[in-house]
Design a protein around this motif. Sequence first.
Motif, mmCIF file in Angstrom:
data_model
loop_
_atom_site.group_PDB
_atom_site.id
_atom_site.type_symbol
_atom_site.label_atom_id
_atom_site.label_comp_id
_atom_site.label_asym_id
_atom_site.label_seq_id
_atom_site.Cartn_x
_atom_site.Cartn_y
_atom_site.Cartn_z
ATOM 1 N N GLU A 626 0.834 -1.195 0.000
ATOM 2 C CA GLU A 626 0.000 0.000 0.000
ATOM 3 C C GLU A 626 0.875 1.253 0.000
ATOM 4 O O GLU A 626 1.922 1.280 0.653
ATOM 5 C CB GLU A 626 -0.888 -0.025 1.253
ATOM 6 C CG GLU A 626 -1.995 0.991 1.268
ATOM 7 C CD GLU A 626 -2.884 0.837 2.493
ATOM 8 O OE1 GLU A 626 -3.933 1.496 2.531
ATOM 9 O OE2 GLU A 626 -2.527 0.086 3.422
ATOM 10 N N SER A 683 -6.222 4.948 -5.609
ATOM 11 C CA SER A 683 -7.169 6.006 -5.934
ATOM 12 C C SER A 683 -6.509 7.356 -6.158
ATOM 13 O O SER A 683 -6.929 8.130 -7.017
ATOM 14 C CB SER A 683 -8.209 6.123 -4.812
ATOM 15 O OG SER A 683 -7.570 6.259 -3.544
ATOM 16 N N TYR A 719 -12.720 2.380 7.732
ATOM 17 C CA TYR A 719 -11.605 1.737 7.036
ATOM 18 C C TYR A 719 -12.004 0.291 6.760
ATOM 19 O O TYR A 719 -12.909 -0.260 7.402
ATOM 20 C CB TYR A 719 -10.348 1.736 7.905
ATOM 21 C CG TYR A 719 -9.772 3.090 8.202
ATOM 22 C CD1 TYR A 719 -8.744 3.614 7.415
ATOM 23 C CD2 TYR A 719 -10.234 3.844 9.281
ATOM 24 C CE1 TYR A 719 -8.195 4.852 7.694
ATOM 25 C CE2 TYR A 719 -9.683 5.092 9.563
ATOM 26 C CZ TYR A 719 -8.675 5.586 8.764
ATOM 27 O OH TYR A 719 -8.127 6.819 9.043
ATOM 28 N N ALA A 730 -13.779 -0.487 -7.378
ATOM 29 C CA ALA A 730 -13.190 0.321 -6.318
ATOM 30 C C ALA A 730 -13.361 1.817 -6.546
ATOM 31 O O ALA A 730 -13.236 2.603 -5.605
ATOM 32 C CB ALA A 730 -11.710 -0.014 -6.175
ATOM 33 N N LEU A 733 -15.196 4.287 -4.160
ATOM 34 C CA LEU A 733 -14.730 4.512 -2.802
ATOM 35 C C LEU A 733 -13.922 5.802 -2.704
ATOM 36 O O LEU A 733 -13.332 6.264 -3.684
ATOM 37 C CB LEU A 733 -13.867 3.335 -2.346
ATOM 38 C CG LEU A 733 -14.558 1.974 -2.327
ATOM 39 C CD1 LEU A 733 -13.537 0.861 -2.227
ATOM 40 C CD2 LEU A 733 -15.546 1.899 -1.168
ATOM 41 N N TYR A 735 -11.174 6.057 -0.967
ATOM 42 C CA TYR A 735 -9.765 5.638 -0.987
ATOM 43 C C TYR A 735 -9.716 4.149 -1.255
ATOM 44 O O TYR A 735 -10.509 3.370 -0.705
ATOM 45 C CB TYR A 735 -9.100 5.929 0.364
ATOM 46 C CG TYR A 735 -7.735 5.278 0.504
ATOM 47 C CD1 TYR A 735 -6.590 5.922 0.058
ATOM 48 C CD2 TYR A 735 -7.604 4.005 1.067
ATOM 49 C CE1 TYR A 735 -5.348 5.317 0.167
ATOM 50 C CE2 TYR A 735 -6.358 3.396 1.182
ATOM 51 C CZ TYR A 735 -5.238 4.044 0.731
ATOM 52 O OH TYR A 735 -4.012 3.451 0.827
ATOM 53 N N TRP A 736 -8.782 3.748 -2.126
ATOM 54 C CA TRP A 736 -8.571 2.322 -2.355
ATOM 55 C C TRP A 736 -7.168 2.069 -2.888
ATOM 56 O O TRP A 736 -6.544 2.924 -3.502
ATOM 57 C CB TRP A 736 -9.597 1.741 -3.335
ATOM 58 C CG TRP A 736 -9.575 2.399 -4.696
ATOM 59 C CD1 TRP A 736 -10.291 3.477 -5.091
ATOM 60 C CD2 TRP A 736 -8.772 2.010 -5.833
ATOM 61 N NE1 TRP A 736 -9.997 3.808 -6.400
ATOM 62 C CE2 TRP A 736 -9.068 2.923 -6.874
ATOM 63 C CE3 TRP A 736 -7.850 1.003 -6.067
ATOM 64 C CZ2 TRP A 736 -8.464 2.835 -8.133
ATOM 65 C CZ3 TRP A 736 -7.246 0.916 -7.313
ATOM 66 C CH2 TRP A 736 -7.561 1.819 -8.331
ATOM 67 N N THR A 737 -6.679 0.877 -2.614
ATOM 68 C CA THR A 737 -5.439 0.376 -3.189
ATOM 69 C C THR A 737 -5.679 -1.059 -3.615
ATOM 70 O O THR A 737 -6.283 -1.846 -2.873
ATOM 71 C CB THR A 737 -4.288 0.406 -2.164
ATOM 72 O OG1 THR A 737 -4.072 1.732 -1.728
ATOM 73 C CG2 THR A 737 -3.006 -0.132 -2.768
ATOM 74 N N TYR A 747 -8.144 -5.480 -1.753
ATOM 75 C CA TYR A 747 -8.401 -4.047 -1.799
ATOM 76 C C TYR A 747 -8.323 -3.488 -0.382
ATOM 77 O O TYR A 747 -9.038 -3.947 0.512
ATOM 78 C CB TYR A 747 -9.800 -3.755 -2.359
ATOM 79 C CG TYR A 747 -9.975 -4.118 -3.811
ATOM 80 C CD1 TYR A 747 -9.826 -3.161 -4.815
ATOM 81 C CD2 TYR A 747 -10.293 -5.420 -4.187
ATOM 82 C CE1 TYR A 747 -9.993 -3.497 -6.143
ATOM 83 C CE2 TYR A 747 -10.460 -5.761 -5.519
ATOM 84 C CZ TYR A 747 -10.305 -4.802 -6.492
ATOM 85 O OH TYR A 747 -10.471 -5.134 -7.812
ATOM 86 N N GLU A 748 -7.415 -2.522 -0.174
ATOM 87 C CA GLU A 748 -7.456 -1.720 1.039
ATOM 88 C C GLU A 748 -8.356 -0.530 0.726
ATOM 89 O O GLU A 748 -8.207 0.106 -0.330
ATOM 90 C CB GLU A 748 -6.060 -1.257 1.426
ATOM 91 C CG GLU A 748 -5.114 -2.375 1.809
ATOM 92 C CD GLU A 748 -5.510 -3.056 3.104
ATOM 93 O OE1 GLU A 748 -6.061 -2.356 4.002
ATOM 94 O OE2 GLU A 748 -5.285 -4.268 3.235
ATOM 95 N N LEU A 749 -9.283 -0.215 1.613
ATOM 96 C CA LEU A 749 -10.279 0.786 1.253
ATOM 97 C C LEU A 749 -10.710 1.619 2.455
ATOM 98 O O LEU A 749 -10.507 1.239 3.618
ATOM 99 C CB LEU A 749 -11.484 0.114 0.605
ATOM 100 C CG LEU A 749 -12.035 -1.150 1.282
ATOM 101 C CD1 LEU A 749 -13.301 -0.832 2.026
ATOM 102 C CD2 LEU A 749 -12.283 -2.207 0.212
ATOM 103 N N HIS A 751 -13.797 5.070 3.254
ATOM 104 C CA HIS A 751 -14.843 5.901 2.658
ATOM 105 C C HIS A 751 -15.275 6.968 3.653
ATOM 106 O O HIS A 751 -15.191 6.785 4.871
ATOM 107 C CB HIS A 751 -16.040 5.035 2.258
ATOM 108 C CG HIS A 751 -16.890 5.671 1.199
ATOM 109 N ND1 HIS A 751 -16.392 6.105 -0.010
ATOM 110 C CD2 HIS A 751 -18.215 5.980 1.186
ATOM 111 C CE1 HIS A 751 -17.371 6.622 -0.737
ATOM 112 N NE2 HIS A 751 -18.479 6.566 -0.022
#
Length: 903
Positions: A626, A683, A719, A730, A733, A735-737, A747-749, A751
């Motif tokens: 990330e 993102s 988170y 994604a 959202l 934020y996402w990776t 997906y790390e996410l 909102h």
Amino acid sequence: MSEAVRTTCPYCGVGCGVLASVDADGTTRVAGDPAHASNLGRLCVKGSALGDTVGPEGRLLHPVLRGQDGVAQRATWDEAIQRVADGFSRIVAEHGPDAVAFYVSGQLLTEDYYVVNKLAKGYLGTANIDTNSRLCMSSAVAGHKRAFGEDVVPGCYEDLEQAELVVLVGSNTAWCHPVLFQRVTAAREGRDGPRVVVIDPRFTATCEGADLHLPIRPGTDVRLFNGLLSFLFRHGVIDPDFIDAHTAGFDQALAAAEAESGDPAMVARQCGLQTADVVAFYRLFARHEKVVTLFSQGVNQSTSGTDKVNAIINCHLATARIGRPGMGPFSITGQPNAMGGREVGGLSNMLAAHLELGEPAHRDIVQAFWQSPHIAGTPGLKAVELFDAVGEGRIKALWIMATNPAVSLPDADKVRAALARCELVVCSDIVERTDTNAYAHVLLPALGWGEKDGTVTSSERRISRQRPFLPAPGEARADWRAVCEVAKRMGFERGFEFAHPHEIFVEHAQLTAFRNREPLADGVPAARRQLQLGPLAKLDRRAYDALAPVQWPVTEQGAGTPRLFADGRFSHADGRARFVTTASRAPAHAADREYPLVLNTGRIRDQWHTMTRTARSPRLNNHIGEPFVDMHPHDALRSGVREGSLARVVSRWGSMVARVRHGGGILAGTVFAPIHWSDQFASDARVGGVVNPAVDPVSGEPEFKHTPVRVEPFPVRWYGFALARRPLPASMLSYWTLIRGDRFLRYELAHRERPAEIEAWAKAWLGVTDDQADWLAFEDLDTGVYRAVHLREGRIESCLFLAAQPHLPSRQWLASLFARDRLDEADRLALLSGEAPGGGGDPGPVVCSCFGVGRNTILEVIRRNELDLPAQITAELRAGGNCGSCIPELRRLIAETRAASEA
């Protein structure tokens, strides 16, 4: 399994030899080539994972044309080549040759580089061809040319092992050039192994085990090395005979160094160092004759980068520590063929064969050899100013090859705007979707590693073959072939009749020998240069295919030359090296109240450039998956952010969002962020959008190491992360990776708003449409925790974990479930509880990517067996036993465990 093919790694400038083979099922296997002198069988983790990166997924497999309406359609090669040729021809006819440009890459083979440079400078008559190598090593090029009269690295890798002292400046060698670092580490295990000094603002993996670390204030390297020059003079360590016989300009350079850096205590204050450490470094340099100073992007990527290079070289010239075993200044390049591109004039201010575009006699030599209709008359635009010219409409057609400038250039949002305005953008790439390709009017499918056929040159001037062992996918073609076809359609039938890369290489070799060292009528050498490949021009096709790695200059007997300048003769017309007067100056933009922190950028261990290759490998995504911003805890507190939370990094030029971390090696007042993430994988994490576009006035290299920024909270309501077997939408959202795993995507996410109907939202987002689906869910309204799992016939399809805070269950444990055909009842319960069955089974974040060994596993075996050496961990877990890239981290874990036990 097919017979192993000897080829060369496509990553950094070390130029490691690789043995590649293909199994009957199509799996590519790679191993280090023990016969290759650069790596002697070693590979880093990226090289070891090359087999993971060669599949067809995501490849650009056929030409694509985009119309005025923005709609992209598949095209034939004939249609695509004609579109490029017509567009370039029209624009040259209407606006002149300088209205077109090329932006190429150190990922190209020398043969590709040669042909496109020939077309631009010798046939179109424009020098507007630059390379992404401008962003990493052009300050070294400029420094070499000022000091030596030619862009040459005088030493070889063996010098690192034979040195008594190795000084690493602006180089996290352990992560960015791991094989060289392991060679130094292995040499240190011997009785006479070298001492190591690391000069770097950050405490990196390279600093683990170093004899001395100087955490220098960013931008003060010139002052430190001017102080060293003064110290060497005052303590009688210089070599007056060498200076008098083989150099010029010493008195002026020394006077400037004495004036600003004659007092070590003052140097220490200016550089943010302890006086005792500065003196210790100076004494080590003075007492050891065999000194190698290895420098990389931390030196080059600066508005004073060229002066930094020359300040280092001055110290070696003053002590005659050059041209002999175990000593010399050593520029280590970032890309596999940055050196090869320099050989053939890939930079806008150079001609092929190390000839100077600004010298009329040199232009005559190249034009006479090529018998070309034109020759560029003045240096072209360097990378940053080239894209400025695109944005201003002065350049109307641009051909981009094997690079992603919409991500990698500074002030990258301005680059995107420029591409959007350009009349004709052509992109040659192996990947269909990149940030840059989104702006292309013409997409041309290129060959990738394993398919390409040609040569590359490493940082020690060693030419090696890249050989194909895979068939070309789809309609992909070599870049040199596409350039030749366009040239012919533009009316240049002669000069581009090449049918094989062997023919291009032979012509390149012939040009390096053409009028090289032949006297003119007045007796002055026409162009004395060390780059000499003349004997290789005799190679036939079979000999070229079998070419063994060789360092230039190549002797008449075909042998290589490990070291240059042993005879004290340099490439300036009078044969003398030049001392260059250097003065310390502040970076182009200083931190202020609005932007109080200084951003430093760089690479991480397991990723490469903009991740179009490395992100395909699950094992390369396990170490750091990330984007992050590394901060000192005091700066984080003042900025209102916490470790693990999200933050926005803002400069005058743009912003990015990343996870806050405290790596422990960052100076107060500075932050660090890696360069790799693009819009394909996150993102909003393009560091290039933040970096300031100021450049070195000599080299044109941007200031990637010093951008004033502020860090501010990026507020979100929740988170989370998700693991799924198929892609998820994604983009909806905040934020996402995206991280590729083995049999899943992670997906790390995060909102800004929590959905009112969380279960309905979760099912819709994960694509669960069957009301009878095997769906497990848990929600705690008080803590905001939500967990959900979708199974099909007992096999996990996807899972989602959300919380109000960033502290969430182990991804490593959950990832292991995707390898199972069916989950049992204990696994189901564990999924809902968010903990591995029995509270164990979590290996922790991956430390050793080669063998997938996690931090918790390593810590447990250290504690249980009271280990105190990385080799003992290797014996127990194999960690550190392949590429060695993780050994510095193993040392740190041992030290942390020991400190905890003594507390």
